[in-house]
Scaffold this active site. Structure first.
Site, PDB file in Angstrom:
ATOM      1  N   ASN A 106       5.559   2.602  -1.904  1.00 37.94           N
ATOM      2  CA  ASN A 106       3.441   2.157  -2.372  1.00 37.94           C
ATOM      3  C   ASN A 106       3.891   1.394  -0.826  1.00 37.94           C
ATOM      4  O   ASN A 106       2.495   0.730   0.005  1.00 37.94           O
ATOM      5  CB  ASN A 106       3.935   1.125  -2.975  1.00 37.94           C
ATOM      6  CG  ASN A 106       4.805  -0.053  -2.716  1.00 37.94           C
ATOM      7  OD1 ASN A 106       5.990   0.006  -1.953  1.00 37.94           O
ATOM      8  ND2 ASN A 106       4.511  -2.009  -3.433  1.00 37.94           N
ATOM      9  N   ASP A 115       0.139  -4.814   5.464  1.00 36.01           N
ATOM     10  CA  ASP A 115      -1.193  -4.349   6.427  1.00 36.01           C
ATOM     11  C   ASP A 115      -1.474  -4.671   8.146  1.00 36.01           C
ATOM     12  O   ASP A 115      -2.585  -4.350   8.662  1.00 36.01           O
ATOM     13  CB  ASP A 115      -2.914  -3.750   5.814  1.00 36.01           C
ATOM     14  CG  ASP A 115      -2.645  -2.492   4.622  1.00 36.01           C
ATOM     15  OD1 ASP A 115      -1.646  -2.520   4.379  1.00 36.01           O
ATOM     16  OD2 ASP A 115      -2.992  -3.835   3.899  1.00 36.01           O
ATOM     17  N   GLN A 139       5.836  -4.457   3.091  1.00 31.57           N
ATOM     18  CA  GLN A 139       4.189  -5.277   2.391  1.00 31.57           C
ATOM     19  C   GLN A 139       4.041  -6.903   2.935  1.00 31.57           C
ATOM     20  O   GLN A 139       4.153  -7.042   4.605  1.00 31.57           O
ATOM     21  CB  GLN A 139       4.177  -6.142   1.259  1.00 31.57           C
ATOM     22  CG  GLN A 139       4.023  -4.712  -0.134  1.00 31.57           C
ATOM     23  CD  GLN A 139       4.689  -3.836  -0.479  1.00 31.57           C
ATOM     24  OE1 GLN A 139       5.804  -4.588  -0.490  1.00 31.57           O
ATOM     25  NE2 GLN A 139       4.783  -2.562  -0.487  1.00 31.57           N
ATOM     26  N   GLY A 186       3.026   1.385   3.367  1.00 31.83           N
ATOM     27  CA  GLY A 186       2.905   2.813   4.348  1.00 31.83           C
ATOM     28  C   GLY A 186       2.885   2.084   5.560  1.00 31.83           C
ATOM     29  O   GLY A 186       1.706   1.302   6.467  1.00 31.83           O
ATOM     30  N   HIS A 187       3.122   2.077   6.804  1.00 33.84           N
ATOM     31  CA  HIS A 187       3.996   2.191   7.713  1.00 33.84           C
ATOM     32  C   HIS A 187       2.744   3.668   8.981  1.00 33.84           C
ATOM     33  O   HIS A 187       3.691   4.344   8.810  1.00 33.84           O
ATOM     34  CB  HIS A 187       4.721   2.074   8.085  1.00 33.84           C
ATOM     35  CG  HIS A 187       5.767   1.002   7.805  1.00 33.84           C
ATOM     36  ND1 HIS A 187       6.990   0.766   7.844  1.00 33.84           N
ATOM     37  CD2 HIS A 187       5.064   0.170   7.091  1.00 33.84           C
ATOM     38  CE1 HIS A 187       7.180  -0.375   7.298  1.00 33.84           C
ATOM     39  NE2 HIS A 187       5.699  -1.034   6.458  1.00 33.84           N
ATOM     40  N   LYS A 199       3.215  -3.635  11.154  1.00 30.11           N
ATOM     41  CA  LYS A 199       4.145  -3.846  11.423  1.00 30.11           C
ATOM     42  C   LYS A 199       5.492  -2.702  11.874  1.00 30.11           C
ATOM     43  O   LYS A 199       5.980  -2.462  12.554  1.00 30.11           O
ATOM     44  CB  LYS A 199       4.715  -4.255  10.075  1.00 30.11           C
ATOM     45  CG  LYS A 199       4.689  -5.467   9.474  1.00 30.11           C
ATOM     46  CD  LYS A 199       5.340  -5.250   7.894  1.00 30.11           C
ATOM     47  CE  LYS A 199       4.808  -4.874   6.783  1.00 30.11           C
ATOM     48  NZ  LYS A 199       4.251  -4.720   6.662  1.00 30.11           N
TER      49      LYS A 199
END
Length: 438
Positions: A40, A15, A226, A42-43, A18
């Protein structure tokens, strides 16, 4: 000659922003390849005020001249993939010519979600805080050499046999351990055989594609999912993800050799957050944590879960830089700290009364850490949208230079807002990126 490649990864617990950074940098790269995780991750990317949330598809797809690759190290949920593709197509993205999926990537099937949801909710189990999307069980089957790969998904006969055998086993396990109702293999087969035909046009030998691009002198970015501290080997185990989120994962997760990696770029917030359970030495438990969450809009892009907030942890950042061989740092969310009179920064640890530079491998050790703080003066001036380092308030510059000296990696970029345009590049980093294009 140094390869025109770079790994971009999270230096903390994910988080870190990125998605935005990969999007900004992708203008300089011909290919962006995702190497780990599943849907899993989320960007969130904001372009001229318009929000895009990508979960499986690399952010490079939002640049018309950039190819996007989902590597073999990713676990692919075909339904989630097709849903994301449909959404991107609706926004005018040319996914048919820009997006490719590794034929060696593992596939997530409904029984993976069933097993994860049931086991995460089971009495007496230590909750990891997963998204319950079947990621972990899919990686378990991969390591158990019992998984289904994308190339197998496209073979109807093999797919049918695999689903029948897997459902027989998983239904029995889920019912015996958790009392879960069984899944219907015939229904799963019908749905996934249909989905396979829609996935088929995107499937390639992506290792061959990437190695050819590098051999042809094209620039390639490897996109992590991640963050380093969620890595299955090097993170805060067992409160980690199921894949290799560190720079080494870019090699195994795409089929590109280690000598082909030119640089590693770590993305860190100006503070720290984490989602879910697990140790967090610098977590803020008072109203200031709520204030950072509010100002930073710290809620998960995929789940909406509130993120835990804490002060910047330099021992963990040094550890992350060491594990990844990080050359450059990108610092995000500087503007979230704009209102603070004083900013504590963790510069060392005490463990059982002794000072230490080492990160404990065990959770109990991490939970016993007493952080040692250096208190920096806040700049109390808005920085949102500032486009050059020299225009930042002097105290903000000092904060960044302190972070640079203490972490052992050079600061290359600073983000001062969520939009693509609210980003600054330092001259040395700009020159290094320019060399990748020449």
């Amino acid at each position: 000659m140094r390869a025109k490649t770079a790994v971009v990864l999270g230096a903390q617990w994910g988080d870190e922003g990125k998605g935005k950074i990969v999007d900004v940098l992708s203008e300089r790269f011909a290919v962006v390849a995702r190497y780990a995780g599943g849907h899993n991750a989320g960007h969130t990317v904001i372009i001229h005020g318009k929000k895009f949330i990508l979960q499986l598809v690399p952010c490079g797809v939002l640049r018309p001249d950039c190819l996007a690759v989902i590597g073999n190290g990713v676990v692919l949920d075909p339904m989630a993939f097709l849903k994301e593709v449909e959404k991107l197509d609706g926004l005018g993205v040319n996914t048919k010519d820009q997006l490719f999926v590794s034929n060696r990537a593992q596939v997530i099937l409904p029984y993976h979600r069933m097993i994860e949801l049931a086991s995460e909710s089971a009495p007496g189990r230590t909750k990891i805080g997963t998204t319950s999307r079947g990621i972990g069980p899919a990686y378990e089957d991969k390591m158990h050499r019992n998984g289904l790969r994308v190339v197998d998904l496209l073979n109807n006969k093999l797919l049918k046999t695999h689903i029948e055998n897997a459902c027989r086993e998983k239904n029995a396990i889920a019912h015996a351990l958790f009392g879960t109702d069984p899944l219907d293999p015939a229904q799963i087969y019908d749905e996934y055989a249909e989905a396979a035909e829609k996935v088929r046009p995107y499937v390639r030998d992506t290792a061959a594609l990437l190695n050819k691009a590098i051999a042809d002198g094209k620039s390639v970015m490897f996109e992590g999912a991640q963050g380093t501290l969620l890595d299955i080997d090097h993170g805060t185990y067992p409160f980690v993800t199921s894949s290799s989120a560190t720079a080494g994962g870019a090699v195994t997760g795409t089929g590109v050799g280690p000598t082909r990696i030119g640089s590693v770029i770590g993305v860190t917030k100006a503070y720290v957050t984490r989602v879910g359970e697990g140790p967090f030495p610098t977590e803020i438990h008072d109203a200031m944590g709520e204030e950072l969450r509010r100002r930073g809009q710290e809620f998960g892009a995929v789940t909406g879960r509130p993120r835990r907030c804490g002060w910047l942890d330099l021992p963990l950042l040094r550890y992350s830089n060491q594990i990844n061989g990080t050359e450059w740092l990108v610092v995000t969310k500087m503007d979230v700290l704009d209102t603070l009179e004083e900013i504590p920064v963790c510069t060392g640890y005490r463990l059982d009364g002794k000072e230490t530079d080492l990160i404990p491998a065990d959770v109990s050790g991490l939970e016993r850490i007493d952080p040692v703080y250096t208190r920096m003066k806040g700049w109390k001036t808005p920085t949102e949208g500032v486009r050059s380092f020299e225009e930042l308030p002097k105290l903000a510059q000092e904060y960044l230079r302190f972070l640079e000296r203490e972490s052992g990696a050079k600061i290359g970029m600073v983000s001062t807002g969520p939009d693509r345009e609210q980003t600054m590049e330092l001259p040395e980093f700009r020159a290094a990126l320019g060399a990748m294009q020449s």
